[in-house]
Write a protein that holds these residues in place. Structure first.
Motif, PDB file in Angstrom:
ATOM      1  N   VAL A  40      23.855  29.766   8.606  1.00  0.00           N
ATOM      2  CA  VAL A  40      25.027  30.587   8.328  1.00  0.00           C
ATOM      3  C   VAL A  40      26.297  29.874   8.767  1.00  0.00           C
ATOM      4  N   ARG A  41      26.247  29.252   9.938  1.00  0.00           N
ATOM      5  CA  ARG A  41      27.431  28.548  10.440  1.00  0.00           C
ATOM      6  C   ARG A  41      27.842  27.421   9.505  1.00  0.00           C
ATOM      7  N   ARG A  42      26.875  26.770   8.892  1.00  0.00           N
ATOM      8  CA  ARG A  42      27.181  25.643   8.008  1.00  0.00           C
ATOM      9  C   ARG A  42      27.812  26.087   6.693  1.00  0.00           C
ATOM     10  N   VAL A  43      27.592  27.326   6.295  1.00  0.00           N
ATOM     11  CA  VAL A  43      28.095  27.766   4.993  1.00  0.00           C
ATOM     12  C   VAL A  43      29.285  28.716   5.118  1.00  0.00           C
ATOM     13  N   LEU A  44      29.894  28.805   6.285  1.00  0.00           N
ATOM     14  CA  LEU A  44      31.064  29.670   6.437  1.00  0.00           C
ATOM     15  C   LEU A  44      32.183  29.349   5.444  1.00  0.00           C
ATOM     16  N   PRO A  45      32.497  28.058   5.211  1.00  0.00           N
ATOM     17  CA  PRO A  45      33.521  27.775   4.197  1.00  0.00           C
ATOM     18  C   PRO A  45      33.161  28.315   2.815  1.00  0.00           C
ATOM     19  N   ALA A  46      31.904  28.183   2.432  1.00  0.00           N
ATOM     20  CA  ALA A  46      31.472  28.689   1.129  1.00  0.00           C
ATOM     21  C   ALA A  46      31.576  30.212   1.074  1.00  0.00           C
ATOM     22  N   LEU A  47      31.324  30.892   2.192  1.00  0.00           N
ATOM     23  CA  LEU A  47      31.447  32.351   2.220  1.00  0.00           C
ATOM     24  C   LEU A  47      32.904  32.781   2.056  1.00  0.00           C
ATOM     25  N   VAL A  48      33.807  32.052   2.678  1.00  0.00           N
ATOM     26  CA  VAL A  48      35.231  32.368   2.508  1.00  0.00           C
ATOM     27  C   VAL A  48      35.642  32.123   1.060  1.00  0.00           C
ATOM     28  N   ASN A  49      35.125  31.063   0.450  1.00  0.00           N
ATOM     29  CA  ASN A  49      35.404  30.812  -0.966  1.00  0.00           C
ATOM     30  C   ASN A  49      34.914  31.956  -1.837  1.00  0.00           C
ATOM     31  N   THR A 108      42.362  29.620   1.355  1.00  0.00           N
ATOM     32  CA  THR A 108      41.887  28.297   0.944  1.00  0.00           C
ATOM     33  C   THR A 108      42.102  27.283   2.052  1.00  0.00           C
ATOM     34  N   HIS A 109      43.272  27.329   2.682  1.00  0.00           N
ATOM     35  CA  HIS A 109      43.540  26.414   3.798  1.00  0.00           C
ATOM     36  C   HIS A 109      42.647  26.748   4.994  1.00  0.00           C
ATOM     37  N   LEU A 110      42.326  28.037   5.164  1.00  0.00           N
ATOM     38  CA  LEU A 110      41.412  28.423   6.230  1.00  0.00           C
ATOM     39  C   LEU A 110      40.028  27.829   5.990  1.00  0.00           C
ATOM     40  N   VAL A 111      39.600  27.807   4.728  1.00  0.00           N
ATOM     41  CA  VAL A 111      38.328  27.185   4.379  1.00  0.00           C
ATOM     42  C   VAL A 111      38.338  25.716   4.775  1.00  0.00           C
ATOM     43  N   ASN A 112      39.416  25.025   4.455  1.00  0.00           N
ATOM     44  CA  ASN A 112      39.512  23.602   4.794  1.00  0.00           C
ATOM     45  C   ASN A 112      39.479  23.394   6.303  1.00  0.00           C
ATOM     46  N   TRP A 113      40.117  24.300   7.043  1.00  0.00           N
ATOM     47  CA  TRP A 113      40.117  24.196   8.503  1.00  0.00           C
ATOM     48  C   TRP A 113      38.718  24.417   9.058  1.00  0.00           C
ATOM     49  N   PHE A 114      38.007  25.447   8.525  1.00  0.00           N
ATOM     50  CA  PHE A 114      36.624  25.692   8.914  1.00  0.00           C
ATOM     51  C   PHE A 114      35.774  24.458   8.659  1.00  0.00           C
ATOM     52  N   ASP A 115      35.924  23.915   7.469  1.00  0.00           N
ATOM     53  CA  ASP A 115      35.097  22.773   7.075  1.00  0.00           C
ATOM     54  C   ASP A 115      35.344  21.580   7.992  1.00  0.00           C
TER      55      ASP A 115
END
Length: 247
Positions: A155-164, A220-227
């Protein structure tokens, strides 16, 4: 009339924008966020169930999950929304009347679950098999090791995908208007469209688009920060458990 004047009258009618702005803030924005947030919560719960079923060692769990995912990922979102919103309306009318709002959320949730289930499945499968083996070596059973070690890492690894996916739901919520929402249930797009039809120009629709950008661009920028944070690496769950065990 020159090109600039035409474009200005079509897209930059400030009076039209000013007139529809309060309704977009009080009604449209609120309903858009409710549609997206409720759908992502329900879709996440159902998506985790679908992911666990898809990873099961038993075919009677795997095949229903696969069929569900193929159907809801393969159908156009608008078709799913219409089939559920109009098809189930005679059944649900006894509970909440001819109100399409809950069915709109249900349709978006079912769509989201298919995508989120695949996101979870890929995230769980990306965890090294040695993690589960190490957890079992520490005395954990299979289900406990999956629940405490493998699934949290996945789950932690796919947090950016979940935000997307949440961003996608914000945009797809505009399709619910096909179900015929009440005036108090309209989202950003419907309010912009109604005002544009009334005023004879597209300025209210442009304002609705600006609202969508205000919501989605920061996410979108939050996704990049997570990633970026996730790529920096953290101790694995097993390493943390071993460290805690030694203490």
């Amino acid at each position: 009339m020159d090109v600039w004047s035409t474009l200005n009258d079509t897209f930059l009618d400030w009076e039209s924008m000013k007139a529809v702005l309060p309704e977009m803030l009080k009604v449209g924005l609120v309903n858009t966020l409710i549609f997206a947030a409720a759908s992502v919560v329900l879709g996440t719960v159902l998506g985790m169930v679908v992911a666990v079923m898809a990873l099961s060692r038993h075919w009677w769990f795997r095949w229903p999950a696969k069929i569900y995912t193929d159907i809801f990922r393969g159908l156009p979102a608008i078709l799913t929304i219409l089939l559920i919103g109009q098809g189930l309306s005679p059944i649900t009318r006894q509970w909440w009347g001819p109100n399409p709002y809950p069915l709109g959320i249900l349709a978006l949730s079912l769509i989201a679950a298919a995508y989120i289930g695949e996101i979870f499945r890929s995230g769980i499968q990306s965890v090294e098999k040695g993690q589960l083996e190490a957890a079992r070596a520490l005395g954990f059973g299979y289900s406990t090791g999956m629940r405490l070690v493998v699934i949290p890492q996945g789950v932690r690894r796919v947090l950016p995908a979940l935000v997307n996916q949440f961003i996608a739901l914000i945009k797809e919520s505009s399709l619910v208007y096909f179900l015929g929402l009440l005036a108090s249930q309209r989202e950003l797009f419907r309010i912009g469209q109604d005002a544009a039809a009334t005023n004879g120009n597209l300025s209210p629709l442009l304002l609705a688009g600006i609202f969508y950008l205000i919501i989605t661009v920061p996410l979108t920028h939050l996704v990049n920060w997570f990633d970026k944070r996730l790529r920096e690496g953290r101790p694995t769950e097993v390493e943390e458990l071993v460290h805690a065990d030694h203490r």
